[in-house]
Design an enzyme around this catalytic site. Structure first.
Site, PDB file in Angstrom:
ATOM      1  N   GLU B  50     -25.891 -17.351  43.834  1.00  0.00           N
ATOM      2  CA  GLU B  50     -26.925 -17.735  42.873  1.00  0.00           C
ATOM      3  C   GLU B  50     -28.011 -18.454  43.632  1.00  0.00           C
ATOM      4  OE1 GLU B  50     -24.090 -18.514  38.955  1.00  0.00           O
ATOM      5  OE2 GLU B  50     -25.387 -20.120  39.697  1.00  0.00           O
ATOM      6  N   ASP B  61     -30.391 -29.644  34.027  1.00  0.00           N
ATOM      7  CA  ASP B  61     -29.786 -30.008  35.303  1.00  0.00           C
ATOM      8  C   ASP B  61     -29.652 -31.512  35.497  1.00  0.00           C
ATOM      9  OD1 ASP B  61     -29.207 -27.564  36.813  1.00  0.00           O
ATOM     10  OD2 ASP B  61     -31.343 -27.174  36.509  1.00  0.00           O
ATOM     11  N   TYR B 176     -21.113 -16.431  32.239  1.00  0.00           N
ATOM     12  CA  TYR B 176     -21.010 -17.719  32.927  1.00  0.00           C
ATOM     13  C   TYR B 176     -20.574 -18.734  31.871  1.00  0.00           C
ATOM     14  CZ  TYR B 176     -22.700 -21.607  35.927  1.00  0.00           C
ATOM     15  OH  TYR B 176     -22.835 -22.740  36.689  1.00  0.00           O
TER      16      TYR B 176
END
Lengths: 406, 279
Positions: B50, B61, B176
């Site tokens: 990734e 994040d 994911y």
């Protein structure tokens, strides 16, 4: 999908996907999607629920102090020698700005949804104070994210939030202003989805926030319209409001959007000039992009990285704008213009001395535009301006800029 | 259209172990070091890469990846340069799938069609765009699938059985699974809870399910890999890079070898995962 709002009306948006033309939408992480859909369901139910509306109206009248007065600024009008100038006195609301209108509405929703913790972001601290206030009123813990730069320049509001029992978390990421506070609030929300309600302060973010915040703030325009009809027997010729994220502006604009005779102007923060990077004029000098859950006009570079804006006013210091404003600009219904820091500062002093009203620096931008336009208009014409907040929080900033000593 | 990705997952499954997916931020701390890190990853045992596209406002994040993005942008990284990192990597590795991961705005500003064309040319196999949920599929997901690029979606603990079909509808390559509600780099939850969630997702799809958010050590990788088809490691690698830099944030001789050593350990972890499960 993607259908335009109802024809023949500027008030039909957003569509069911939260879009105003190409603007708006739901650009959020998957973790938040179920929450946003839940919120939308609850909002759809609440807005048509007579009990919800009654509670909102009751708190509006007895807690906020609604309706706020419509005030004819006689001396300012005489000084400028043109159009009659009226202020919608949102600065007289409990907590000193229009922000409380939205906070009361959203905390009632949070209660309906069984949420037990409130988070909010704030720039100038007005929304933080309003959030801390309603959290205290309803007995819920409240965390307010505030850029570290703003914590410093809006110290009185930080103190008020703490007195109200809120936890103020300074955000040092980025340039430590409203955009960074919003990022941090989103990170908190994504981590505490089960019990937390995110009380967004402006008419931006993912659907349904822009619509919901607008509807809670539209009381400003609804009242002003009735009050103006009572005072003058007709609608104003021009409505003016300052635009950061744009909640006070959309609140006063929305009820007038379909009144063709009413010209509408939104005032962006021109900072130190719109040629460089030291401004927050997203519409005047930005371009469409995607940030904080919606597509709208943004200050960004050629690689799609968001720029830090600048404004003398912490409340306008945001590199985006609510998506409905972006759309109203593109369809030509509302004109958006910049006002520079120094012009706002002059307007602040003018109002203080002529009318004995200390305005916040945010509506001082709107006032500067009114001061430009009123002399060019006829004495039989009428301007309505949203005086969205009071300037107590700004006196130290202004004092420093004007070189006033102790 | 998804040949490289599907083949890699099938080959690794045939080895009887989970896939190791490694994330790093493109351009952190500089372009050339990034190219070297990327080339080192498969050699150390990474199966899928990734490649992070930096964004000024990475709302999902944690601090580690935020700082990596800031270092990268400060070094002049752009989306075009991130694609160039992939192109350079492809000069010597045609088999390791590359997934670009980031936020939508830089892609939107680059132009969706131009981006997809350039991504294909650079050898990109898939995209993870954090702020594009299924409700926004017309923006990038559908155009990407039309061009033969996988669109990999995140599923989270809030994605319940009612919503899973919607999330999986246009997902290709792999799913994911974000192991917790939160931001990247948080603490890892109980592996048994994760195993249950993976089972729940597999009840809705035949796609491989990779698990990430919170996997930091070989032991984590081993535990998660017992139930998942793949393990994603990001923050640990980003932290490893950060710890190797000078005070001014420049790369050192320890930067690339440090990443190699960490990934080699993680690789050993996933390679022993199924043995652990069989015990």
């Amino acid at each position: 999908m993607n259908q335009a709002p109802k024809l023949n009306s500027f008030r039909g948006g957003p569509d069911e996907d939260g879009r105003f033309g190409i603007f708006g939408g739901r650009f959020v992480a998957e973790t938040l999607m179920p929450l946003i859909l839940d919120l939308q369901d609850e909002w759809n139910k609440a807005k048509d629920d007579p009990a919800f509306k009654a509670e909102l109206a009751h708190l509006g009248a007895h807690y906020i102090g609604r309706p706020s007065p419509l005030y004819f600024a006689e001396r300012l009008t005489a000084e400028l020698g043109g159009a009659k100038i009226y202020f919608k006195r949102e600065e007289l609301n409990h907590t000193g700005s229009h922000k409380i209108n939205n906070c009361i509405g959203q905390i009632l929703l949070a209660k309906r949804m069984g949420k037990t913790r409130i988070i909010a972001e704030t720039g100038a601290g007005q929304h933080g104070v309003a959030s801390a206030t309603v959290a205290a009123r309803f007995g819920l813990p409240c965390v307010v994210y505030m850029g570290a730069t703003d914590v410093e320049r809006q110290a009185p509001n930080v103190f008020r939030m703490k007195l109200l029992g809120a936890e103020v978390k300074p955000v040092t990421a980025g340039s430590g202003t409203l955009k960074d506070a919003m990022n941090e609030a989103l990170r908190d929300w994504v981590t505490n989805v089960d019990n937390t309600y995110y009380l967004i302060g402006t008419a931006a973010g993912p659907h349904p926030y822009p619509e919901m915040v607008r509807d809670f703030q539209a009381v400003i325009g609804q009242e002003a319209k009735e009050q103006m009809l009572a005072a003058e027997g007709r609608l104003p010729d021009l409505v003016v409001a300052a635009v950061g994220g744009g909640s006070n502006a959309i609140g006063i604009f929305h009820p007038f959007l379909d009144d063709e005779s009413v010209k509408i102007v939104g005032v962006e923060a021109g900072g130190r000039g719109i040629e460089g990077d030291e401004h927050c004029a997203s519409i005047t000098a930005g371009s469409p992009g995607v940030l904080h859950g919606n597509r709208t006009y943004l200050l960004q570079d050629g690689d799609g990285q968001i720029k830090e804006g600048h404004s003398i006013s912490a409340g306008l210091d945001y590199p985006g704008i609510g998506p409905e404003h972006a759309w109203l600009n593109d369809v030509g219904r509302v004109e958006y213009v910049p006002i520079m820091d120094h012009e706002a500062l002059e307007a602040f002093q003018t109002l203080t001395r002529l009318e004995g009203i200390i305005p916040a620096l945010e509506p001082s931008h709107a006032l500067a535009e009114v001061i430009k336009r009123a002399p060019k208009m006829g004495k039989d014409e009428i301007i309505l301006m949203n005086l969205s907040g009071r300037g107590d929080k700004d006196i130290f900033t202004v004092g420093k800029l004007l070189g006033m000593g102790q | 259209m998804t040949a490289r990705m599907d083949k890699r997952f099938a080959d690794v499954a045939a080895e009887g172990r989970p896939v190791l997916v490694t994330y790093f931020m493109g351009g952190d701390p500089d372009f050339e070091t990034s190219v070297a890190i990327m080339k080192a990853l498969p050699k150390a045992g990474a199966d899928v890469i990734e490649l992070g596209m930096p964004f000024s406002d990475p709302m999902a994040d944690g601090p580690a990846i935020q700082l990596a993005g800031q270092r990268s942008l400060k070094g002049g990284q752009t989306l075009a340069k991130t694609l160039e990192i992939a192109r350079r990597f492809r000069e010597e590795d045609q088999r390791t799938p590359i997934v670009l991961m980031g936020y939508y705005n830089p892609i939107y500003i680059y132009g969706v069609d131009r981006f997809l064309t350039d991504a294909l040319a650079a050898g990109i196999d898939g995209l993870i765009v954090v702020d594009l949920p299924p409700e926004m599929d017309d923006e990038l997901c559908i155009p990407a699938l039309d061009k033969g690029i996988n669109f990999i979606r995140l599923a989270t603990p809030t994605t319940d059985d009612r919503r899973l079909p919607k999330v999986l509808e246009n997902t290709t390559g792999f799913v994911y699974y974000v192991s917790m509600n939160g931001i990247t780099g948080s603490a890892l939850p109980d592996p048994s809870l994760i195993a249950g969630a993976v089972g729940r997702i597999k009840g809705h799809t035949n796609l491989p399910v990779c698990v990430g958010f919170g996997v930091k050590t070989a032991e984590h990788a081993r535990a998660i890999g017992a139930s998942a088809d793949g393990v994603v490691v990001g923050t640990a690698i980003v932290n490893q890079i950060a710890s190797s830099l000078t005070e001014e944030g420049k790369a050192t001789d320890a930067t690339v070898p440090g990443v190699e050593a960490l990934v080699r350990g993680l690789s050993a972890g996933v390679r022993s995962a199924r043995l652990a499960a069989a015990e």
